[in-house]
Structure formats: C-alpha cells, structure tokens
Design a protein around this motif. Structure first.
Motif, PDB file in Angstrom:
ATOM      1  N   GLY A  14       2.813   2.592   0.459  1.00  0.00           N
ATOM      2  CA  GLY A  14       3.707   2.784  -0.672  1.00  0.00           C
ATOM      3  C   GLY A  14       3.673   1.645  -1.672  1.00  0.00           C
ATOM      4  O   GLY A  14       4.312   1.734  -2.721  1.00  0.00           O
ATOM      5  N   SER A  15       2.920   0.576  -1.370  1.00  0.00           N
ATOM      6  CA  SER A  15       2.817  -0.514  -2.337  1.00  0.00           C
ATOM      7  C   SER A  15       1.938  -0.093  -3.512  1.00  0.00           C
ATOM      8  O   SER A  15       1.108   0.804  -3.391  1.00  0.00           O
ATOM      9  N   LYS A  16       2.139  -0.736  -4.649  1.00  0.00           N
ATOM     10  CA  LYS A  16       1.380  -0.396  -5.851  1.00  0.00           C
ATOM     11  C   LYS A  16       0.132  -1.262  -5.934  1.00  0.00           C
ATOM     12  O   LYS A  16       0.187  -2.472  -5.690  1.00  0.00           O
ATOM     13  N   GLN A  34       0.162   4.352  -6.656  1.00  0.00           N
ATOM     14  CA  GLN A  34       0.870   4.252  -5.382  1.00  0.00           C
ATOM     15  C   GLN A  34       0.446   5.430  -4.517  1.00  0.00           C
ATOM     16  O   GLN A  34       0.414   6.571  -4.992  1.00  0.00           O
ATOM     17  N   TYR A  35       0.106   5.154  -3.259  1.00  0.00           N
ATOM     18  CA  TYR A  35      -0.216   6.239  -2.336  1.00  0.00           C
ATOM     19  C   TYR A  35       1.092   6.809  -1.817  1.00  0.00           C
ATOM     20  O   TYR A  35       1.971   6.074  -1.359  1.00  0.00           O
ATOM     21  N   ARG A  36       1.211   8.122  -1.882  1.00  0.00           N
ATOM     22  CA  ARG A  36       2.414   8.794  -1.392  1.00  0.00           C
ATOM     23  C   ARG A  36       2.029   9.772  -0.296  1.00  0.00           C
ATOM     24  O   ARG A  36       1.320  10.740  -0.540  1.00  0.00           O
ATOM     25  N   TRP A  55      -2.935   9.580  -4.138  1.00  0.00           N
ATOM     26  CA  TRP A  55      -2.711   8.508  -5.105  1.00  0.00           C
ATOM     27  C   TRP A  55      -2.107   9.063  -6.387  1.00  0.00           C
ATOM     28  O   TRP A  55      -2.663   9.964  -7.000  1.00  0.00           O
TER      29      TRP A  55
END
Length: 88
Positions: A14-16, A34-36, A55
C-alpha cells in the motif's frame, strides 16, 4: 535510468512508489502509484473483484486509473537525478 527496478520487486503493502508504464499510444509515463490488493479495495466499500487489484495512479485530482507498470523506483526520486546530489 538510475534506480529503476523490475515491477515484480515493488512493494505491495500500500505504500506509494514511482512507476513507469506505457500507455496505449506507446508513450512511456512516470507516475506516483499504489498497489491495491482486493482485500484493501473491498475495505473501502463498493463492488470489487480480482480484476480490480493492481497498480493505481491519479490522472488528475478526481480520476484514478489502473495501469500495468514495467518498472518502479522509490517515490520522490527522479530518473534523471543523481542519488547523492549535493546542493553545495
């Protein structure tokens, strides 16, 4: 191309991060992304399925887009800057 790494090595917590992706016109783009995961998406409400995980970038202040990046680097680093750049 200093600092670019294969997208498979990017953090998915979840980090950018800064990602590099190619659009449908063949133009390479650089965006903060951000990967969700599906679990993270479902926690926000709404109807999501496994095809929504991935992404995500903001194309403007109101619009988000899912992209398929091919490389990444830590957020805040420009691909053209020297990593230890002294400003003296």
């Amino acid at each position: 191309m200093s600092g670019r790494q294969p997208i498979a090595t990017a953090p998915k917590d979840g980090s950018k991060v800064q990602v590099f992706w190619t659009d449908e016109d063949g133009q390479e783009n650089e965006s903060l992304a951000q990967y969700r995961s599906l679990d993270r998406l479902k926690a926000t409400g709404g109807q999501w399925d496994e095809t929504d995980a991935g992404w995500w970038i903001f194309t403007d202040s109101n619009t988000q887009k899912k992209v398929t990046p091919h490389a990444w680097q830590p957020a805040g680093k420009s691909g053209d800057n020297d990593e230890d750049g002294d400003d003296k």
